[in-house]
Design a protein around this motif. Structure first.
Motif, PDB file in Angstrom:
ATOM      1  N   UNK A 148       0.895  -1.140  -0.243  1.00 24.95           N
ATOM      2  CA  UNK A 148       0.090   0.197   0.063  1.00 24.95           C
ATOM      3  C   UNK A 148       0.759   1.456   0.065  1.00 24.95           C
ATOM      4  N   UNK A 149       0.104   2.548  -0.194  1.00 22.25           N
ATOM      5  CA  UNK A 149       0.752   3.581  -0.197  1.00 22.25           C
ATOM      6  C   UNK A 149       1.744   4.031   0.826  1.00 22.25           C
ATOM      7  N   UNK A 150       1.458   3.367   2.159  1.00 18.42           N
ATOM      8  CA  UNK A 150       2.138   3.739   3.334  1.00 18.42           C
ATOM      9  C   UNK A 150       3.294   2.721   3.704  1.00 18.42           C
ATOM     10  N   UNK A 151       3.468   1.904   2.731  1.00 12.44           N
ATOM     11  CA  UNK A 151       4.419   0.739   2.755  1.00 12.44           C
ATOM     12  C   UNK A 151       4.125  -0.418   3.580  1.00 12.44           C
ATOM     13  N   UNK A 152       2.745  -0.575   4.009  1.00 16.38           N
ATOM     14  CA  UNK A 152       2.311  -1.887   4.652  1.00 16.38           C
ATOM     15  C   UNK A 152       1.901  -2.633   3.426  1.00 16.38           C
ATOM     16  N   UNK A 153       1.426  -3.987   3.970  1.00 12.45           N
ATOM     17  CA  UNK A 153       1.087  -4.932   2.862  1.00 12.45           C
ATOM     18  C   UNK A 153      -0.556  -5.306   2.974  1.00 12.45           C
ATOM     19  N   UNK A 154      -1.055  -5.894   2.103  1.00 10.05           N
ATOM     20  CA  UNK A 154      -2.375  -6.386   2.106  1.00 10.05           C
ATOM     21  C   UNK A 154      -2.705  -7.559   1.154  1.00 10.05           C
ATOM     22  N   UNK A 155      -3.747  -8.026   1.168  1.00  9.11           N
ATOM     23  CA  UNK A 155      -3.840  -9.348   0.222  1.00  9.11           C
ATOM     24  C   UNK A 155      -5.047  -8.903  -0.553  1.00  9.11           C
ATOM     25  N   UNK A 156      -5.094  -9.130  -1.893  1.00  5.10           N
ATOM     26  CA  UNK A 156      -6.061  -9.139  -2.964  1.00  5.10           C
ATOM     27  C   UNK A 156      -6.511 -10.044  -3.513  1.00  5.10           C
ATOM     28  N   UNK A 157      -7.622 -10.382  -3.675  1.00  5.18           N
ATOM     29  CA  UNK A 157      -8.131 -11.566  -4.152  1.00  5.18           C
ATOM     30  C   UNK A 157      -9.802 -11.557  -4.695  1.00  5.18           C
TER      31      UNK A 157
END
Length: 893
Positions: A14-23
């Motif tokens: 993400x924009x702030x450097x954190x991660x997420x999962x997209x599915x």
């Protein structure tokens, strides 16, 4: 209904450097979607649904979560078990679809909308959709901004209180630049959070002095880390003099970086605990993961999935650690008990053992480092991520990377090409094909030779080193000297034999030595050496200088070294030296200048163990400098390309085909596919009897060629599968029967693939062009002259698509056999412009369609006036998943 497209799943930054999962969405998401909706503000609900809606009605919710993954597609983004955003499209007609987004209030402003748009557009293009529309309330500025900032040409119409938005989703130069810029900022920030923490916790630090955790803690404190250091230990009151806590709960304040040194089986639980306490990144020193086998690989994937799904990046596992020598950080979160001094070299290593060697070599040579990262098994944080960080890191001016494998070479090439324009990138990598991997590294296998990726790196301006020794040879030039202004070299020394060796090596490496070397007598005085050196530097035809000095009864080595350093600093010319016994960047060869503001600057001349090393480093520095200056060309824009026609041919042939299966196109479809992109073959007619062949020859016109259709005999003149220059029916009958006898002898009497009749192309040079989606490298284009010699000697030019006009020219001219196209030994000079045009068109085709596994044009006959495509073969693969595509996602190790 399409089956669940698992390959659409992605971990994203993400924009702030954190991660997420997209599915893709699934029916079981209904409850979590309703939960997200319940937390939305009335304003957000109104902006999405155009009406107040305290809860989503069951009928609507059922429709939202039941999609066919073709005409109706939806994605969700999650952190942990929480859905934080939803995006969808619904097909309106053959070419267009309506899109809608819903981002959780707590996660707005983190760049979810732009990531969703990239993934929706990529999925839509796969399904033949080329236009997105949306209806947005005027006050929904954030969503309107997502569309406007994406780089597409967006049209707006205001009607009945709603803004109707419409835009073509085919990638444009601007949309690609926007995506890459966003990817760069997000990934660079995620690395910065790991390399510049304000607080660190060590989990697994034992009180035993020889334990891994204890060493890590001692290295942290010895380096003088400028942030807070915490220790988690279930029993100890303190470790290495630092008070310990029994659990993260007891720290009571945010922690940026966790260093984990616990048994592999326990790591995922520790990572989950770190996520629950807001840790931004973890360094996993622990081993026992993918390098041990299938069970370890499963542990590794579970650990990484846990971290990414909770917003964290992972360095490792099996990592040697990381370091940052910046004065305001002073981080040594590694197993190295020492670090080189602060400097301009950024180092990346996958191997822990090699990490030690890299740091030791840098320290021995007097080279300072800015940052160091050991990725270990490279399960998450990779060289691509660190390269994104180094691109704009002011403390890093030279990049050195040791790779044991490259998970996403195309992305590396794309990033490295950008970084190389401003900073040298040096890579050590032994096996580039993915066939010989160390334990713990899982990557796709390339179908091309190791030379292919080597050429891709050259295309990107990357300098290839074969050893650590070579990496530091070239790095010490880049970190201490200006880039050479040209290829002209001056040579000066007090050994005629060594000067001659330098001249020979320099010319062999492509450097120019126009003036004779200045060979002074062995007992030369310091004054004489200095005067001669001044003359060399004052020669306007000299771009760089090689200095050789051997100990003698004359001048003292230290005295000459000071003169060389002073004169080199004064001249501003690139200088390398060979002072026996002085290796690296040392005080003995360092001079200082003071500018008008009183700032003192050090100017060091790198010294090498031998003259061969000095010339090798200088030649590679020169090649890089010339690449920086060179015109890298422009991407072509072709008129009248029928992308929709090509897509229809591909989709028709892949309809109902199982994922991963290959499909060979009929010759009619293969020719039609290339004609959609402006590449036309010489016509042919199939025959299964002499009479049919004669009729075909009359229709096409003599002279003609006969070619066996069977793949085992096609193009095989030496096996009798091809007969050329047939001028009349009698000769045709004899040759047709001759080929038929060969077919029966080689393939058996039942083979009935037939024999093609084709007009003879004008005489010329026979060439081969291949293009397609390599599993490891992505869309590639290859060019060679036809014949076994080119294949046996691997005299093939490879480039990653898309190609610029300069790339195409270099491919044709860069072969060792290319003089045959340009008048070698009285041969006619061929017109290669049509060949370059075909290369560019095929480059565009395979870049547009990852499903194209291989296009082979064999042969294409190049003449003095034109090029004639005589045979086309195309193979597709169902559900091809390009690793570096028009949607951001992290590599899965």
């Amino acid at each position: 209904m399409e089956s669940y497209p698992e390959y659409w799943e992605a971990d994203v930054v993400l924009r702030d450097g954190a991660t997420a999962h997209l599915r893709p969405i699934v029916p079981s998401d209904a409850e979590a979607i309703q939960e997200m909706h319940s937390k939305q503000s009335p304003e957000s609900i109104y902006l999405r649904f155009f009406a107040p809606l305290p809860a989503i009605p069951k009928r609507d919710l059922d429709r939202f979560v039941h999609v066919d993954y073709h005409d109706r597609v939806a994605f969700v983004m999650t952190i942990g078990d929480e859905i934080i955003g939803i995006a969808r499209y619904d097909r309106l007609d053959e070419r267009s679809a309506e899109v809608a987004f819903n981002i959780a209030d707590a996660h707005q402003g983190r760049g979810l909308g732009s990531i969703f748009l990239e993934h929706l557009a990529a999925a839509a293009r796969e399904r033949g959709i080329s236009v997105f529309t949306a209806e947005v309330l005027p006050q929904n500025r954030s969503m309107l901004q997502v569309f406007a900032a994406a780089g597409y040409e967006v049209s707006r119409e205001f009607d009945d209180g709603v803004v109707a938005v419409r835009f073509d989703i085919d990638p444009t130069e601007k949309s690609i630049q926007v995506q890459e810029a966003r990817e760069h900022r997000a990934e660079a920030l995620s690395v910065r959070q790991a390399l510049s923490p304000r607080s660190v916790v060590v989990i697994g630090a034992s009180r035993k002095k020889n334990s891994t955790g204890n060493l890590l803690l001692r290295n942290l404190t010895t380096a003088g880390f400028n942030g807070r250091i915490h220790v988690v230990h279930p029993e100890a009151e303190a470790v290495v003099g630092i008070p310990a806590v029994k659990a993260l709960d007891e720290i009571g304040r945010p922690v940026d970086l966790a260093i984990i040194a616990v048994p592999a089986e326990a790591v995922s639980d520790v990572v989950r605990d770190c996520a629950a306490h807001g840790v931004k990144a973890v360094v996993v020193i622990s081993s026992g993961f993918a390098e041990t086998g299938e069970h370890g690989l499963e542990l590794q994937r579970t650990m990484v999935a846990t971290a990414r799904s909770h917003g964290m990046r992972v360095v490792g596992p099996n990592s040697f650690g990381l370091a940052n020598t910046a004065e305001d950080v002073s981080l040594n979160a590694s197993l190295a008990p020492f670090l080189p001094d602060p400097g301009a070299l950024g180092l990346f290593s996958q191997s822990g053992a090699l990490g030690t060697a890299l740091l030791a070599a840098a320290k021995t040579r007097g080279l300072g480092i800015s940052t160091f990262v050991s990725a270990g098994n490279r399960a998450d944080l990779s060289g691509n991520d660190v390269l994104q960080y180094w691109e704009e890191d002011p403390a890093t001016s030279v990049v050195g990377l040791y790779f044991e494998s490259i998970g996403n070479p195309r992305k590396f090439s794309r990033i490295a090409r950008r970084v190389s324009r401003v900073k040298p990138v040096i890579v050590i990598k032994s096996d580039f094909t993915g066939r010989e991997l160390p334990p713990g590294h899982t990557v796709r296998l390339s179908s091309l030779s190791g030379k292919a990726l080597d050429q891709v790196l050259t295309q990107a301006g990357v300098i290839r080193a074969d050893t650590i020794h070579q990496l530091f040879d070239i790095a010490q030039v880049f970190t201490s000297q200006p880039l050479p202004g040209g290829r002209r070299v001056g040579v000066i020394g007090n050994s005629a034999a060594l000067s001659t060796l330098v001249v020979q090596r320099a010319r062999a490496a492509g450097l120019r030595v126009d003036a004779p070397p200045v060979s002074l007598h062995p007992e030369v005085s310091a004054e004489e050496f200095g005067a001669a050196l001044t003359e060399v530097y004052e020669d306007p035809t000299v771009d760089s200088v090689v200095v050789i000095f051997t100990p003698s009864a004359g001048a003292e080595e230290a005295e000459v070294a000071r003169i060389v350093a002073t004169e080199a600093a004064r001249s501003g010319r690139t200088t390398v030296a060979c002072f026996l016994g002085v290796h690296g960047v040392k005080d003995a060869l360092t001079a200082h200048t003071i500018d008008e503001d009183g700032n003192r600057t050090a100017h060091a001349v790198p010294s090498f163990m031998g003259p061969e090393d000095a010339v090798w480093a200088l030649s590679h520095a020169t090649e890089y400098a010339m690449w920086r200056k060179s015109d890298r060309g422009t991407y072509p824009e072709f008129d009248a390309i029928d992308e929709r026609g090509a897509r229809a041919i591909i989709e028709r042939n892949l309809s109902g085909v199982e994922a991963g299966r290959r499909v060979s196109l009929s010759r009619e479809d293969a020719n039609a596919l290339l004609e959609c992109y402006g590449v036309s073959g010489v016509p042919y007619l199939a025959s299964h009897s002499v009479e049919e062949a004669k009729a075909a020859a009359e229709e096409l016109g003599y002279p003609v060629a006969l070619k066996a259709v069977s793949t085992r005999l096609r193009h095989r003149l030496e096996l009798g599968g091809v007969r050329l220059n047939i001028d009349d029916p009698e000769e045709l009958e004899e040759d047709w029967n001759g080929i038929r006898r060969v077919i029966e002898a080689v393939l058996g009497p039942d083979d009935d693939h037939g024999i093609d009749v084709q007009p003879m192309a004008p005489p010329g040079t026979s060439c081969v062009i291949r293009a397609g989606e390599d599993p490891l490298l992505g869309p590639m284009v290859s060019f060679s002259l036809a014949g076994d010699t080119s294949e046996l000697l691997d005299d093939v030019a490879h480039r990653v698509a898309p190609l610029t006009d300069v790339d195409a020219r270099q491919m044709v001219r860069g072969l060792r056999s290319s003089p045959r196209l340009f008048g070698y030994k009285g041969l006619p000079v061929m017109n290669v412009a049509p060949i370059e045009d075909i290369l560019l068109r095929l480059s565009t085709l395979v870049d547009d369609f990852p499903a194209i596994r291989e296009v082979e044009i064999r042969p294409v006959m190049v003449t003095e006036t034109d090029a004639h495509v005589l045979s086309i073969k195309v193979e597709l693969v169902a559900a091809s998943d390009r690793m570096d595509s028009f949607r951001r996602r992290l590599f899965i190790g």
